[in-house]
Write an enzyme that holds these catalytic residues in place. Structure first.
Site: not given
Ligand code: PHB
Ligand code: APR
Length: 394
Positions: A72, A201, A293, A297, A385
């Site tokens: 990505h 997000y 989450p 990280k 990130y």
């Molecule tokens: C996930 O795909 O489970 C996932 C992706 C990004 C995050 C947290 C969890 O920030």
């Protein structure tokens, strides 16, 4: 029994450290409380930083990830009725992330360990650590009803937040830093095509939402829920309805729903313990720190601890540089605190807090607006990130 490095826990930290050390000709024994199937049944995050991707390749376990993982170059932030893409590659000097589930990373590491013939003891009970500071360290445990002792040079505590390693350090040595957030994430795994080719997000007045994925046919979605919510109260239908309400209209319209394969609620916490070493015991991964989450990280921090301890142990065994052992904790903690900061910031910017007044909501929106409107702001988000660089061990 005797080994050079005894590793407690066969999660990603323990298995990756074990693989790197084994490849370098250093003997390890991994001692795990659960069965392999149980370890593989845990659904966790799925975004790997460039540094972790490189480390997995170096360990010789990158082949399936390189075939099946999704590279990505960016992700989206949705807030205040807007969708803003963060171009990770453009703003981080060409770095990207790899979407590949932690379960798959763990499976690849388990397969590699089995193929290498290096020993792992699963279903070990009553694991105890001895003589960490003076004399020769050892680990005792019970396996198939038989008590065993393994003596070693060093112990790697890779046994997660609830493990025994951190608890084996005498009281008064460790300092703990903690923040518990007043909400959790309800996550659903489903065999449906992702709503977007990149992660979204979303900050929404009903609460945070995240659209993630595991593959072109498998999705992982989350919604923020109040602390204390029960997963039984969330039917699939209720989950999909709530998710749609928190996404921008055109995204919600495109969302394809389906039966959940897994559904669970995870609390959100920031936690760090200092130092991460006591005598010949070293703590790695979730045994030493937890992040919420929101910045993806957790797994990546585990990998950077592994990288640090592995490079130090190489120099210890090959060049006798035992003085480096004392630097493990400070090197790890510099990077950990920066990832703690980024995860806390992402969490603070994107969630609806129970005590939020209209002023703090405007501040969140303005902070997001400011960051995405400025090249410096986008760079700050992107470089964190994709992951800050690993420190060299000189
Ligand atoms: C996930 O795909 O489970 C996932 C992706 C990004 C995050 C947290 C969890 O920030
Ligand atoms: N003895 C032996 N093994 C133990 C013990 C014990 N007393 N207690 C726990 N374990 C095992 C657990 O069963 C688990 O398999 O240690 C392992 C720890 O694995 P994880 O919790 O996955 O921790 P870690 O390997 O540090 O992985 C990093 O990153 O995103 C986060 O939480 C996510 O698991 C992920 C972590």
């Amino acid at each position: 029994m005797k080994t050079q490095v005894a590793i407690i826990g066969a999660g990603p930290s323990g298995l990756l450290l074990g693989q790197l050390l084994h490849n370098a000709g250093i003997d390890t024994l991994i001692i795990e409380r659960q069965s392999p199937d149980y370890v593989l049944s845990r659904i966790r995050a799925g975004v790997l930083e460039q540094g972790m991707v490189d480390l997995l390749r170096e360990a010789g376990v990158g082949a399936r990830m390189d075939r099946e993982g999704l590279v990505h170059d960016g992700f989206e932030l949705a807030f205040d009725g807007r969708r803003e893409r963060i171009d990770l590659k453009a703003h981080s000097g060409g770095k990207t992330v790899m979407v590949y589930g932690q379960t798959e990373v763990t499976r690849d590491l388990m397969d590699a360990r089995q193929a290498s013939g290096a020993p792992t003891i699963y279903n070990a009970s009553e694991v105890q650590l001895h003589d960490l500071k003076d004399g020769q360290p050892s680990v005792t445990f019970v396996h198939q009803g038989v008590s065993q002792r393994v003596s070693c040079d060093y112990i790697a505590g890779c046994d997660g937040f609830h493990g025994v390693s951190r608890q084996a350090i005498p009281e008064g040595v460790l300092r703990e830093f903690e923040r518990v957030y007043p909400f959790g994430w309800l996550g659903v795994l489903a065999d449906t095509p992702p709503v977007n080719h990149e992660l979204i997000y979303a900050n929404h007045e009903r609460g945070f939402a995240l659209c993630s994925m595991r593959s072109p046919t498998r999705t992982r979605y989350y919604v923020q829920v109040d602390a204390g919510e029960k997963v039984e109260d969330w039917s699939d239908e209720r989950f999909w309805d709530e998710l749609k309400r928190r996404l921008p209209d055109e995204t919600a319209e495109r969302l394809i729903t389906g039966p959940s394969i897994e559904k669970s609620i995870a609390p959100l916490r920031s936690y760090v313990v200092e130092p991460m070493q006591y005598g010949n015991l070293f703590l790695l991964g979730d045994a030493a720190h937890i992040v919420p989450p929101t910045g993806a990280k957790g797994l990546n921090l585990a990998a950077s601890d592994v990288n640090t301890l592995f490079r130090i142990l190489l120099k210890v065994y090959r060049e006798g540089r035992t003085e480096l052992l004392e630097r493990y904790s400070e090197i790890c903690l510099r990077r950990i605190w920066k990832a703690e900061r980024f995860s806390w910031w992402m969490t603070s910017m994107l969630h609806r807090f129970p005590d939020a007044d209209p002023f703090s909501v405007r501040m969140q929106q303005t902070e997001l607006d400011y960051f995405v409107s400025s090249a410096a702001g986008r760079c700050t988000i992107a470089e964190n990130y994709v992951g800050l660089p690993y420190e060299d061990i000189e």
